[in-house]
Design a protein around this motif. Sequence first.
Motif, PDB file in Angstrom:
ATOM      1  N   SER A 291     -67.285  11.806 -17.097  1.00  0.00           N
ATOM      2  CA  SER A 291     -66.946  13.225 -17.367  1.00  0.00           C
ATOM      3  C   SER A 291     -65.257  13.060 -17.841  1.00  0.00           C
ATOM      4  O   SER A 291     -64.642  12.370 -17.196  1.00  0.00           O
ATOM      5  CB  SER A 291     -66.833  13.900 -16.224  1.00  0.00           C
ATOM      6  OG  SER A 291     -67.895  14.359 -14.839  1.00  0.00           O
ATOM      7  N   PHE A 292     -64.901  13.985 -19.049  1.00  0.00           N
ATOM      8  CA  PHE A 292     -64.441  13.942 -19.430  1.00  0.00           C
ATOM      9  C   PHE A 292     -63.429  15.136 -19.617  1.00  0.00           C
ATOM     10  O   PHE A 292     -64.114  16.396 -19.551  1.00  0.00           O
ATOM     11  CB  PHE A 292     -64.252  14.098 -21.118  1.00  0.00           C
ATOM     12  CG  PHE A 292     -64.931  12.745 -21.810  1.00  0.00           C
ATOM     13  CD1 PHE A 292     -66.310  12.334 -21.229  1.00  0.00           C
ATOM     14  CD2 PHE A 292     -64.501  11.664 -22.013  1.00  0.00           C
ATOM     15  CE1 PHE A 292     -66.608  10.871 -21.882  1.00  0.00           C
ATOM     16  CE2 PHE A 292     -65.168  10.871 -22.840  1.00  0.00           C
ATOM     17  CZ  PHE A 292     -66.276  10.265 -22.968  1.00  0.00           C
ATOM     18  N   THR A 293     -62.294  15.344 -19.368  1.00  0.00           N
ATOM     19  CA  THR A 293     -61.183  16.153 -18.520  1.00  0.00           C
ATOM     20  C   THR A 293     -60.183  16.252 -19.418  1.00  0.00           C
ATOM     21  O   THR A 293     -59.471  15.223 -19.695  1.00  0.00           O
ATOM     22  CB  THR A 293     -61.301  16.955 -17.426  1.00  0.00           C
ATOM     23  OG1 THR A 293     -60.106  15.842 -16.965  1.00  0.00           O
ATOM     24  CG2 THR A 293     -62.381  16.810 -16.519  1.00  0.00           C
ATOM     25  N   CYS A 294     -59.297  16.943 -19.359  1.00  0.00           N
ATOM     26  CA  CYS A 294     -57.894  17.319 -19.758  1.00  0.00           C
ATOM     27  C   CYS A 294     -56.922  18.126 -18.840  1.00  0.00           C
ATOM     28  O   CYS A 294     -57.133  19.595 -18.301  1.00  0.00           O
ATOM     29  CB  CYS A 294     -57.429  17.975 -21.122  1.00  0.00           C
ATOM     30  SG  CYS A 294     -56.211  18.010 -22.312  1.00  0.00           S
ATOM     31  N   ALA A 295     -56.140  17.686 -18.781  1.00  0.00           N
ATOM     32  CA  ALA A 295     -55.333  18.275 -17.716  1.00  0.00           C
ATOM     33  C   ALA A 295     -54.774  19.552 -18.523  1.00  0.00           C
ATOM     34  O   ALA A 295     -54.256  19.919 -19.661  1.00  0.00           O
ATOM     35  CB  ALA A 295     -53.558  17.810 -17.933  1.00  0.00           C
ATOM     36  N   ALA A 296     -54.958  20.913 -17.578  1.00  0.00           N
ATOM     37  CA  ALA A 296     -55.214  21.955 -17.717  1.00  0.00           C
ATOM     38  C   ALA A 296     -54.647  23.347 -17.214  1.00  0.00           C
ATOM     39  O   ALA A 296     -55.248  22.941 -15.996  1.00  0.00           O
ATOM     40  CB  ALA A 296     -56.415  22.624 -18.851  1.00  0.00           C
ATOM     41  N   PRO A 297     -54.247  24.337 -17.229  1.00  0.00           N
ATOM     42  CA  PRO A 297     -53.988  25.577 -16.479  1.00  0.00           C
ATOM     43  C   PRO A 297     -55.421  25.796 -15.521  1.00  0.00           C
ATOM     44  O   PRO A 297     -56.740  25.780 -16.515  1.00  0.00           O
ATOM     45  CB  PRO A 297     -53.434  26.849 -16.648  1.00  0.00           C
ATOM     46  CG  PRO A 297     -52.275  26.051 -17.948  1.00  0.00           C
ATOM     47  CD  PRO A 297     -53.540  25.070 -18.581  1.00  0.00           C
ATOM     48  N   PRO A 298     -55.732  26.431 -14.492  1.00  0.00           N
ATOM     49  CA  PRO A 298     -57.008  26.409 -13.623  1.00  0.00           C
ATOM     50  C   PRO A 298     -58.030  27.900 -15.230  1.00  0.00           C
ATOM     51  O   PRO A 298     -56.817  28.245 -16.098  1.00  0.00           O
ATOM     52  CB  PRO A 298     -56.844  27.445 -12.842  1.00  0.00           C
ATOM     53  CG  PRO A 298     -55.237  27.078 -12.226  1.00  0.00           C
ATOM     54  CD  PRO A 298     -54.328  27.098 -13.536  1.00  0.00           C
ATOM     55  N   VAL A 299     -58.938  27.697 -15.159  1.00  0.00           N
ATOM     56  CA  VAL A 299     -59.745  28.140 -15.610  1.00  0.00           C
ATOM     57  C   VAL A 299     -59.632  29.406 -15.278  1.00  0.00           C
ATOM     58  O   VAL A 299     -59.680  30.008 -14.799  1.00  0.00           O
ATOM     59  CB  VAL A 299     -61.800  27.777 -15.746  1.00  0.00           C
ATOM     60  CG1 VAL A 299     -62.418  28.583 -16.784  1.00  0.00           C
ATOM     61  CG2 VAL A 299     -61.368  25.902 -16.151  1.00  0.00           C
TER      62      VAL A 299
END
Length: 458
Positions: A319-327
């Motif tokens: 899995s690839f993710t990017c720190a971000a606000p909640p969806v």
Amino acid sequence: MNDLVTHVRSQHLFSPGETVVVAVSGGADSVALLDILTRLDDERLDLVVAHLNHCLRGAESDGDEKFVSDLATRYHLPFVAIRVDVASFAIAEGFSLEDAGRQARYAFFHEVARRRGATSIAVAHHLDDQAETVLIRLLRGAGGTGLSAMAASGDNLIKRPLLQISRAELEHYLKSRGLSWRTDSTNADTAILRNSIRHELIPTLRKYNPRISERLAATAEILAADEELLAHLTGSAFDRLARVDNDKVIFGIEALLKEHRGLRLRLYRHGLHELRGDLMRIALTHLDAIDRLARSSRPNASLKLPGALRVERCYDRLSFTCAAPPVAQRWEHVVTGEGSHLLPNGMTLTVRLVPPPQDPATGSQKLAYLSAEGAPFPWLVRPFTPGDRFTPLGMTGSQKVKELFINEKLPLHERSRVPLVFSAGEIVWVAGVRLGERGRVTPATGAVLRVEILEITP
């Protein structure tokens, strides 16, 4: 010297009647570009001259700006200029002067294009620039993507009609037309890498091949064709092997490891670009680290990458993710008329009837003007949904909103925050990004609606 005009026309980079922003510094290449574009009689281009004053050379920079302004007046073309303290910008952002200048220029050119409804930005990169770019990227370390250098028709509206024309040919063209140009005194400063390559490395290489610039440019063209094919294959493989779920890019490891290593590395790049919108600071070492993670015997492990990117292995998934606000949650809001409308995502949309503005361009992506007749109430406002399409301002055909986000380099995790404004079932504004053609304000427009979105950024 009609040959150069014929050559530019033969590339079919521009559509008849198209609005084109022409980036003009005052140097020989950009002056030649402007003159050539004014001579494309069949295309009848609507040209806008744009100039960025870098404020680096004092009176000389101001002289360049006046020269370009006078040039635009001579051609009876609109002129737009801006002054940017590039030195301060470079210090504040930690960029080199060259990188800071490039970022400032392109941001300005795209803003002018947005305000003027332009669908192309013409820049004057030529064959010698292409050769220098190949050498710069080779020295810094690059693969096929980097060594393919610049394309005649690039991303984000950029067009480069002069890529197959040498600097010497352009200067000969100007002399034959009786045109003058400005010379940037910093072009002789060999402390700047590009100037060092131009004045020192390329003359040395010419001892081995007198046509080294042409050969380097031809190599870039061949690699660009290869990259186009590989990008298509990578995209097809990505659609087959990856899925996007809740702002994550997820690969099944078993199927992934059946692919060749070269394709796997490209798939990793593609996934990271989907998340963040660019590949800044992502190097081969990072891609190799991801591949080791995929091939590892450990069922659970993770990897941190530059730009708040994270890759995690959990059994058979990568899995690839990017720190971000909640969806953002799915929501809809109906706008029945003027007023201030609090949207379910915490943003506010304000709408008010105003007299037709002299210039509907606002200089702000958060503010727009719409024709009340072309965009009648009620409006439906909601987030982006895959498959959404609209007709961008200044265009005739429809485009996927997803493609717009990709072209604007909007990271995946930010796309769900962008409100779409619908009127009569059509998108009239991708708020903060692009107006639709349906709500276009023209000189004949009567009632005009001023719309503004607040807190567009996370």
